[in-house]
Design a protein around this motif. Structure first.
Motif, PDB file in Angstrom:
ATOM      1  N   GLY A 153      26.063 -40.471 -12.843  1.00 23.01           N
ATOM      2  CA  GLY A 153      27.028 -41.548 -13.006  1.00 23.01           C
ATOM      3  C   GLY A 153      28.277 -41.287 -12.196  1.00 23.01           C
ATOM      4  N   GLY A 154      29.061 -42.343 -11.992  1.00 22.05           N
ATOM      5  CA  GLY A 154      30.265 -42.201 -11.186  1.00 22.05           C
ATOM      6  C   GLY A 154      31.480 -42.849 -11.835  1.00 22.05           C
ATOM      7  N   GLY A 155      31.377 -43.126 -13.130  1.00 27.57           N
ATOM      8  CA  GLY A 155      32.509 -43.736 -13.847  1.00 27.57           C
ATOM      9  C   GLY A 155      33.308 -42.684 -14.611  1.00 27.57           C
ATOM     10  N   ASP A 156      34.275 -43.152 -15.384  1.00 22.82           N
ATOM     11  CA  ASP A 156      35.128 -42.224 -16.143  1.00 22.82           C
ATOM     12  C   ASP A 156      34.316 -41.385 -17.128  1.00 22.82           C
ATOM     13  OD1 ASP A 156      37.667 -42.628 -15.076  1.00 22.82           O
ATOM     14  OD2 ASP A 156      37.940 -44.465 -16.219  1.00 22.82           O
ATOM     15  N   THR A 157      33.284 -41.967 -17.690  1.00 21.78           N
ATOM     16  CA  THR A 157      32.468 -41.201 -18.646  1.00 21.78           C
ATOM     17  C   THR A 157      31.836 -40.006 -17.950  1.00 21.78           C
ATOM     18  OG1 THR A 157      32.016 -43.205 -19.886  1.00 21.78           O
ATOM     19  CG2 THR A 157      30.558 -41.341 -20.304  1.00 21.78           C
ATOM     20  N   ALA A 158      31.284 -40.220 -16.758  1.00 26.06           N
ATOM     21  CA  ALA A 158      30.644 -39.125 -16.017  1.00 26.06           C
ATOM     22  C   ALA A 158      31.661 -38.026 -15.717  1.00 26.06           C
ATOM     23  CB  ALA A 158      30.030 -39.665 -14.731  1.00 26.06           C
ATOM     24  N   ILE A 175      25.554 -36.294 -10.078  1.00 24.79           N
ATOM     25  CA  ILE A 175      24.656 -37.038  -9.190  1.00 24.79           C
ATOM     26  C   ILE A 175      25.103 -38.494  -9.205  1.00 24.79           C
ATOM     27  CG2 ILE A 175      22.255 -37.768  -8.855  1.00 24.79           C
ATOM     28  CD1 ILE A 175      21.641 -35.163 -10.644  1.00 24.79           C
ATOM     29  N   HIS A 176      25.470 -38.992  -8.037  1.00 27.45           N
ATOM     30  CA  HIS A 176      25.959 -40.377  -7.993  1.00 27.45           C
ATOM     31  C   HIS A 176      25.232 -41.151  -6.894  1.00 27.45           C
ATOM     32  CE1 HIS A 176      28.316 -43.822  -8.612  1.00 27.45           C
ATOM     33  NE2 HIS A 176      29.153 -43.656  -7.602  1.00 27.45           N
ATOM     34  N   ARG A 177      24.902 -42.395  -7.203  1.00 32.54           N
ATOM     35  CA  ARG A 177      24.066 -43.182  -6.278  1.00 32.54           C
ATOM     36  C   ARG A 177      24.817 -43.735  -5.073  1.00 32.54           C
ATOM     37  NH1 ARG A 177      22.748 -48.302 -10.268  1.00 32.54           N
ATOM     38  NH2 ARG A 177      24.875 -49.045 -10.515  1.00 32.54           N
ATOM     39  N   ARG A 178      26.145 -43.598  -5.062  1.00 36.52           N
ATOM     40  CA  ARG A 178      26.930 -44.100  -3.922  1.00 36.52           C
ATOM     41  C   ARG A 178      27.773 -42.962  -3.337  1.00 36.52           C
ATOM     42  NH1 ARG A 178      30.925 -47.635  -4.968  1.00 36.52           N
ATOM     43  NH2 ARG A 178      31.056 -47.299  -7.212  1.00 36.52           N
ATOM     44  N   ASP A 179      28.676 -43.304  -2.414  1.00 31.32           N
ATOM     45  CA  ASP A 179      29.498 -42.246  -1.805  1.00 31.32           C
ATOM     46  C   ASP A 179      30.944 -42.280  -2.279  1.00 31.32           C
ATOM     47  OD1 ASP A 179      30.423 -44.455  -0.568  1.00 31.32           O
ATOM     48  OD2 ASP A 179      29.983 -43.820   1.479  1.00 31.32           O
ATOM     49  N   PHE A 181      33.328 -42.727  -6.246  1.00 28.83           N
ATOM     50  CA  PHE A 181      33.298 -42.936  -7.701  1.00 28.83           C
ATOM     51  C   PHE A 181      34.033 -44.216  -8.063  1.00 28.83           C
ATOM     52  CE2 PHE A 181      33.229 -38.079  -8.202  1.00 28.83           C
ATOM     53  CZ  PHE A 181      31.848 -38.062  -8.402  1.00 28.83           C
ATOM     54  N   ARG A 182      33.619 -44.823  -9.192  1.00 26.41           N
ATOM     55  CA  ARG A 182      34.407 -45.938  -9.711  1.00 26.41           C
ATOM     56  C   ARG A 182      35.405 -45.442 -10.777  1.00 26.41           C
ATOM     57  NH1 ARG A 182      32.101 -50.594 -11.434  1.00 26.41           N
ATOM     58  NH2 ARG A 182      30.239 -50.263 -10.179  1.00 26.41           N
ATOM     59  N   ALA A 183      35.362 -44.156 -11.061  1.00 29.52           N
ATOM     60  CA  ALA A 183      36.255 -43.575 -12.075  1.00 29.52           C
ATOM     61  C   ALA A 183      37.710 -43.642 -11.618  1.00 29.52           C
ATOM     62  CB  ALA A 183      35.864 -42.126 -12.312  1.00 29.52           C
ATOM     63  N   ALA A 239      25.380 -40.669 -17.969  1.00 29.15           N
ATOM     64  CA  ALA A 239      26.699 -41.291 -18.159  1.00 29.15           C
ATOM     65  C   ALA A 239      26.753 -42.515 -17.253  1.00 29.15           C
ATOM     66  CB  ALA A 239      27.791 -40.297 -17.812  1.00 29.15           C
ATOM     67  N   ILE A 240      25.812 -43.431 -17.489  1.00 37.22           N
ATOM     68  CA  ILE A 240      25.658 -44.565 -16.564  1.00 37.22           C
ATOM     69  C   ILE A 240      26.002 -45.899 -17.225  1.00 37.22           C
ATOM     70  CG2 ILE A 240      23.988 -43.384 -15.084  1.00 37.22           C
ATOM     71  CD1 ILE A 240      21.783 -45.023 -16.550  1.00 37.22           C
ATOM     72  N   GLY A 241      26.862 -45.841 -18.204  1.00 39.15           N
ATOM     73  CA  GLY A 241      27.311 -47.081 -18.813  1.00 39.15           C
ATOM     74  C   GLY A 241      26.628 -47.366 -20.135  1.00 39.15           C
TER      75      GLY A 241
HETATM   76  P1  NDP Z   1      30.920 -47.506 -15.890  1.00 34.41           P
HETATM   77  O1  NDP Z   1      30.163 -48.766 -15.983  1.00 34.41           O
HETATM   78  O2  NDP Z   1      32.363 -47.520 -15.522  1.00 34.41           O
HETATM   79  O3  NDP Z   1      30.204 -46.523 -14.855  1.00 34.41           O
HETATM   80  C1  NDP Z   1      28.822 -46.334 -14.869  1.00 34.41           C
HETATM   81  C2  NDP Z   1      28.459 -45.471 -13.679  1.00 34.41           C
HETATM   82  O4  NDP Z   1      27.059 -45.208 -13.721  1.00 34.41           O
HETATM   83  C3  NDP Z   1      28.762 -46.136 -12.346  1.00 34.41           C
HETATM   84  O5  NDP Z   1      29.282 -45.189 -11.445  1.00 34.41           O
HETATM   85  C4  NDP Z   1      27.393 -46.642 -11.901  1.00 34.41           C
HETATM   86  O6  NDP Z   1      27.224 -46.605 -10.510  1.00 34.41           O
HETATM   87  C5  NDP Z   1      26.453 -45.632 -12.507  1.00 34.41           C
HETATM   88  N1  NDP Z   1      25.157 -46.225 -12.857  1.00 34.41           N
HETATM   89  C6  NDP Z   1      24.899 -47.328 -13.596  1.00 34.41           C
HETATM   90  N2  NDP Z   1      23.573 -47.533 -13.719  1.00 34.41           N
HETATM   91  C7  NDP Z   1      22.981 -46.537 -13.041  1.00 34.41           C
HETATM   92  C8  NDP Z   1      21.639 -46.187 -12.811  1.00 34.41           C
HETATM   93  N3  NDP Z   1      20.628 -46.905 -13.318  1.00 34.41           N
HETATM   94  N4  NDP Z   1      21.376 -45.098 -12.064  1.00 34.41           N
HETATM   95  C9  NDP Z   1      22.385 -44.345 -11.562  1.00 34.41           C
HETATM   96  N5  NDP Z   1      23.692 -44.618 -11.762  1.00 34.41           N
HETATM   97  C10 NDP Z   1      23.985 -45.694 -12.499  1.00 34.41           C
HETATM   98  O7  NDP Z   1      30.687 -46.784 -17.304  1.00 34.41           O
HETATM   99  P2  NDP Z   1      31.505 -45.622 -17.993  1.00 34.41           P
HETATM  100  O8  NDP Z   1      30.741 -45.347 -19.214  1.00 34.41           O
HETATM  101  O9  NDP Z   1      31.784 -44.511 -17.079  1.00 34.41           O
HETATM  102  O10 NDP Z   1      32.912 -46.277 -18.381  1.00 34.41           O
HETATM  103  C11 NDP Z   1      32.966 -47.465 -19.153  1.00 34.41           C
HETATM  104  C12 NDP Z   1      34.423 -47.866 -19.378  1.00 34.41           C
HETATM  105  O11 NDP Z   1      35.069 -46.921 -20.230  1.00 34.41           O
HETATM  106  C13 NDP Z   1      35.233 -47.883 -18.087  1.00 34.41           C
HETATM  107  O12 NDP Z   1      36.131 -48.942 -18.148  1.00 34.41           O
HETATM  108  C14 NDP Z   1      35.969 -46.573 -18.110  1.00 34.41           C
HETATM  109  O13 NDP Z   1      37.167 -46.605 -17.372  1.00 34.41           O
HETATM  110  C15 NDP Z   1      36.223 -46.371 -19.593  1.00 34.41           C
HETATM  111  N6  NDP Z   1      36.353 -44.946 -19.932  1.00 34.41           N
HETATM  112  C16 NDP Z   1      37.614 -44.397 -20.002  1.00 34.41           C
HETATM  113  C17 NDP Z   1      37.797 -43.067 -20.310  1.00 34.41           C
HETATM  114  C18 NDP Z   1      39.183 -42.537 -20.388  1.00 34.41           C
HETATM  115  O14 NDP Z   1      40.115 -43.211 -20.010  1.00 34.41           O
HETATM  116  N7  NDP Z   1      39.382 -41.330 -20.888  1.00 34.41           N
HETATM  117  C19 NDP Z   1      36.670 -42.180 -20.583  1.00 34.41           C
HETATM  118  C20 NDP Z   1      35.392 -42.844 -20.466  1.00 34.41           C
HETATM  119  C21 NDP Z   1      35.256 -44.165 -20.148  1.00 34.41           C
HETATM  120  P3  NDP Z   1      28.033 -47.622  -9.532  1.00 34.41           P
HETATM  121  O15 NDP Z   1      29.415 -47.067  -9.469  1.00 34.41           O
HETATM  122  O16 NDP Z   1      27.273 -47.512  -8.260  1.00 34.41           O
HETATM  123  O17 NDP Z   1      27.937 -48.957 -10.176  1.00 34.41           O
END
Ligand code: NDP
Length: 311
Positions: A153-158, A175-179, A181-183, A239-241
């Motif tokens: 994953g590449g979000g804040d959770t990851a 491991i992230h599918r792009r180059d 992060f969206r975090a 940690a993919i959402g």
């Molecule tokens: P997000 O939806 O933000 O991120 C999910 C990540 O997983 C993305 O990077 C996405 O890639 C990747 N992904 C999704 N599906 C797949 C797949 N099938 N295979 C591989 N990679 C995949 O979810 P989060 O749980 O990280 O965050 C949710 C929300 O909670 C966000 O708004 C976040 O900011 C918030 N949050 C805040 C925290 C804090 O402030 N302490 C802590 C945790 C979460 P791609 O980027 O390519 O789409």
């Protein structure tokens, strides 16, 4: 035959949204019944440190925060049923809610069933579930001392999970599918500067491999070159959402294309009058404990005013 009791309001789900609506409806003398689920408390129960909930300058753990809000809801007369709702019928009033064979009737409903972690959907992930594969570093991280683990994953959770895992693991590979992060930048910077964390950009997990007991590694695909590579890892943290917990309401309430309940703008009203929704089950944008709590407050006020309007 005895007349079945009709509740003023049944709250389904017990994260910060549901518990806040319980505090407000209880203080409005509605004596809410909260059906909190067998795994009560929602996603905060799997969170270590919450640093951004107002009122806790030193931070608070997720379970402590839930316990504190729950006590507050109980203090004003919320009743809790620690069971899962199995069926609903909102086609006529009073609304019907079943817990197995037990039927509950209510004038109004607040839905706060939240969202759950998503999985990759590959078969080997299921085979090694709880034998290395986990969707919760906080719950399982401590089992992975001095070994290599991976986070997808590449979000804040990851980022959060990877940072947490560095407390135990020898090395953490993200491991992230792009180059990129969206975090958030602050979390990204922490991760990129951590000596125990490596980032494998442009990679997808194709397979989890292992022996008859536990997982031992991953097969990754480089999405740019198409090449396959092996990564040695004893843990894989997903940690993919998240996915909204709305299976109970399919065909009953309006949802968007990915299943989140639709509420009318600036309110908690669903498409059925008297049924309200709050928290992550209807919010795929903010998804914070504090916004969930805020929308739980909105649902309670909407519900109270709606009941009042019935006279
Ligand atoms: P997000 O939806 O933000 O991120 C999910 C990540 O997983 C993305 O990077 C996405 O890639 C990747 N992904 C999704 N599906 C797949 C797949 N099938 N295979 C591989 N990679 C995949 O979810 P989060 O749980 O990280 O965050 C949710 C929300 O909670 C966000 O708004 C976040 O900011 C918030 N949050 C805040 C925290 C804090 O402030 N302490 C802590 C945790 C979460 P791609 O980027 O390519 O789409």
């Amino acid at each position: 035959m005895t007349q079945q009791n009709i509740e003023n309001v049944i709250i389904i789900g017990s994260g910060p949204a549901g518990l806040t609506s319980a505090i407000y409806t209880a203080r409005a003398n509605l004596a809410p019944l909260m059906i909190e689920g067998e795994e009560s408390g929602g996603q905060l129960m799997m969170t270590t440190e919450v640093e951004n909930f107002p009122g806790f300058p030193k931070g608070v753990t997720g379970p402590e925060l839930i316990q504190t809000i729950r006590e507050q809801a109980e203090r004003f007369g919320t009743r809790f049923l620690t069971k899962n709702v199995t069926k609903v019928d909102f086609s006529t009033r009073p609304f019907k809610v079943w817990v197995d064979k037990e039927l509950y009737l209510s004038k109004s409903i607040i839905i706060s069933t939240g969202a759950s972690a998503k999985y990759l959907g590959i078969e080997s992930e299921r085979i090694y579930m709880n034998r290395g594969v986990s969707a919760c570093a906080t719950c399982d991280g401590a089992f992975f001392r001095n070994v290599d683990v991976a986070v997808v994953g590449g979000g804040d959770t990851a980022m959060e999970e990877a940072m947490f895992l560095t407390r135990f693991a020898k090395k953490v590979s993200i491991i992230h599918r792009r180059d990129s992060f969206r975090a958030s930048k602050i979390m990204t910077d922490r991760v990129l500067n951590h000596s125990k964390i490596e980032v494998l950009w442009n990679r997808e997990v194709i397979e989890v491999v292992g022996n008859s007991k536990n997982m031992t590694g991953l097969v990754l695909k480089n999405v740019v070159t198409g090449g396959l590579e092996n990564l040695s890892a004893e843990g894989l943290f997903l940690a993919i959402g998240h996915k909204p917990n709305t299976d109970l309401f399919k065909g009953v309430l309006d949802t968007n294309e990915v299943g989140y309940l639709i509420t009318k703008p600036h309110s908690s009203y669903t498409n059925i009058e008297g049924v309200f929704a709050a928290g992550d089950v209807q919010d795929h944008v903010y998804r914070q404990a504090i916004t969930a709590a805020g929308s739980g407050c909105m649902a309670a006020i909407d519900c109270e005013r709606w009941l009042e309007s019935l006279g």
